[in-house]
Design an enzyme around this catalytic site. Structure first.
Site, short mmCIF file in Angstrom:
data_model
loop_
_atom_site.label_atom_id
_atom_site.label_comp_id
_atom_site.label_asym_id
_atom_site.label_seq_id
_atom_site.Cartn_x
_atom_site.Cartn_y
_atom_site.Cartn_z
N TYR A 138 -39.20 12.36 -39.00
CA TYR A 138 -38.24 11.27 -39.17
C TYR A 138 -37.84 11.27 -40.64
CZ TYR A 138 -36.24 6.57 -39.43
OH TYR A 138 -35.40 5.51 -39.65
N ASP A 179 -35.21 13.19 -36.10
CA ASP A 179 -34.06 12.53 -36.69
C ASP A 179 -33.96 12.98 -38.15
OD1 ASP A 179 -32.11 10.90 -37.71
OD2 ASP A 179 -33.07 9.00 -37.16
N HIS A 296 -30.23 5.57 -30.50
CA HIS A 296 -30.18 7.03 -30.39
C HIS A 296 -30.37 7.41 -28.92
CE1 HIS A 296 -30.86 8.11 -34.79
NE2 HIS A 296 -31.03 6.80 -34.76
#
Length: 551
Positions: A138, A179, A296
């Site tokens: 992330y 991500d 998302h």
């Protein structure tokens, strides 16, 4: 087998509609990599940490609660052989034939980059026994005007790249997913700027150095020919390899503006693979916008073969945590009585026919003696009970005064009629109770005889109360009318906001919003079109109407 990456935007919010097991089973994948779990170690619950059929690995933020965090769930049939929640760079080797990576980070920088809980690494074995490392990431988000955060983000990118290089040098295959908080190309953004400005973004410049940026057809030819240069090439964007020209393929939308309805988003969630492993195993990679529950959507990659099952999960697995392995002391154990705690070892020793140590016996005897000293004449201990906190002040005063005078508190018959000083509030309370009793008694007797009524209302029997003017309750209809009058009067004073204006593009009522960005207009309110945000060419999207709310 299938591998999934998904920014869940709070793993606790998912459990409101269904359990994690129900969700994971519906996804029908083998390795589930989640980002932005937004929980810390103290917030982790057993139903989240232990999901039937899966083994879990969490990385928590150490800088802020409810922030960042990643988690990887593996089916038991693909249990990894190793798991880590930090990125460690290897020490320099003494082998001169091995290419050495420059250690560009100090120990303090590595600790800072790993402190936000942004990484989980799981190492697996494929069917032929080769090591495959899945890096669940992330990556940080940074505004262009926040130079400090941009520097932190670029350092994190560099750390990821250095780790990938070191793993490849160890002859391990690497899958880097998650991500990344960057749209790589113009096709990955719903409304990109000028190409020169777009590519000048520091995050995209790093992406260009990490990802293969040539034509996919050229990369396909190199991979098919087993070119040595291709084997050492940059990482492959698996989705764009299989779908090179697919437009509007986005994975993130703004929930504040409802942009998902118009598909006004960006593609910032990726599954990257080292070229050698990609050529050998990857079959397809797709985006799943049909799966909701977050801002998302998931990205799923399909592989030819499955990973081996190592059998025993690595130590980082959540089922080994003391709070979930049934080895940690429970909360109720902290509320045991002192005599139970002191005699626990003696009881266990007697049951197992083990002699009690002299030190334990002395501690138990001393605790019993100290407890005996606190025993009163009636056999009760002086230790306070929780019920005493809910007693009336008068009872506490009575017990306190009797204790100070040496009287037995348990003798309620002796102290029941004892006179105590009363406050003005206590006098008024007792007088009101007497007045209510006398009024009810007088009303009951009035229906029987007028003589008894007159005697009950005799001035000698009716108590008088100074500054006390009780009024009988009003009729219900009168109370309703009074409340309605109060409401109408308040409505005249607080008229509220005027009706919203109509937007210029659709002639529909606007919505009132507040400026959240820092600056001179922070906190101001304005009207804008109520429709979801979208591209300027989309007539069904929000129009450009804007109007400040006047004070």
């Amino acid at each position: 087998m299938k591998i999934l990456t998904w920014n869940i935007n709070g793993i606790r919010s998912v459990k409101k509609e269904q359990t994690l097991k129900e969700l994971f089973d519906s996804l029908d994948v083998d390795v589930i990599c989640l980002q932005e779990t937004k929980i810390t170690r103290e917030m982790l619950e057993e139903e989240t940490a232990i999901v039937e059929g899966y083994n879990a690995y969490f990385s928590f933020s150490k800088v802020r609660s409810g922030y960042s965090g990643v988690a990887t769930f593996c089916r038991n049939i693909v249990t990894p052989v190793k798991a880590e929640d930090k990125i460690h760079l290897p020490e320099k080797s003494s082998d001169p034939n091995l290419v050495q990576n420059e250690n560009v980070f100090t120990h303090e920088e590595l600790e800072s980059l790993n402190a936000e809980g942004r990484t989980i690494l799981t190492e697996h074995l494929d069917g032929e026994g080769r090591h495959v490392v899945i890096m669940n990431l992330y990556c940080p988000r940074a505004d262009l005007d926040n130079k400090e955060r941009i520097e932190f983000k670029l350092k994190f990118y560099t750390l990821v790249e250095e780790k990938c290089k070191s793993l490849i040098q160890e002859n391990k295959h690497v899958i880097t997913l998650g991500d990344f908080n960057v749209s790589h190309k113009l096709i990955d953004h719903c409304d990109p700027n000028d190409p020169e400005i777009f590519d000048s973004n520091p995050s995209r410049q790093w992406a260009n150095s990490f990802i293969w940026v040539g034509q996919c057809s050229e990369m396909k030819e190199k991979l098919k020919s087993n070119d040595t240069a291709a084997q050492n090439a940059k990482f492959i964007d698996t989705f764009r390899y299989f779908h090179p020209n697919q437009e509007s393929a986005f994975t993130c939308w703004s929930t504040k503006t409802g942009a998902r309805q118009t598909n006004y988003g960006t593609r910032i969630d990726y599954i990257f693979s080292s070229s050698a492993f990609f050529n050998r195993e990857f079959v397809d990679c797709i985006i799943r916008p049909d799966i909701e529950g977050s801002d998302h959507c998931p990205v799923v990659a399909s592989l030819k073969n499955t990973f081996q099952n190592s059998g025993k999960p690595p130590p980082l697995c959540t089922k080994y945590m003391p709070e979930f392995s049934r080895k940690q002391q429970k909360l109720k154990d902290f509320f045991k009585k002192k005599d139970e705690c002191s005699n626990t070892s003696n009881i266990k020793a007697r049951n197992r026919e083990i002699p009690v140590k002299s030190s334990e016996k002395r501690s138990a005897d001393s605790s019993l003696k100290s407890q005996a000293k606190r025993v009163k004449t009636n056999g009760s201990t002086s230790q306070g009970k929780i019920s005493q906190f809910f007693k009336k002040k008068t009872e506490i005063y009575a017990e306190t005064s009797n204790w100070e005078s040496g009287k037995d508190v348990s003798d309620r018959s002796v102290n029941a009629n004892a006179e105590k000083p009363k406050t003005s509030l206590e006098w008024n309370t007792s007088n009101i109770e007497q007045w209510q009793c006398s009024s009810q008694h007088s009303m009951t007797n009035s229906s029987q005889s007028s003589t008894s009524t007159s005697s009950e209302l005799d001035s000698s029997n009716t108590p008088t109360f100074p500054n006390l003017n009780p009024t009988p309750p009003q009729d219900e209809t009168q109370e309703v009318s009074n409340s309605a009058a109060v409401v109408s009067s308040w409505k005249n004073i607080l008229k509220g906001l005027p009706p919203p204006p109509l937007c210029s593009g659709h002639k529909e009522p606007c919505v009132l919003r507040t400026v959240k960005n820092k600056g001179t207009n922070h906190g101001k309110r304005f009207y804008c079109c109520a429709r979801p945000q979208g591209h300027a060419t989309n007539k069904e999207a929000r129009c450009n109407f804007f109007k400040w709310l006047k004070k």
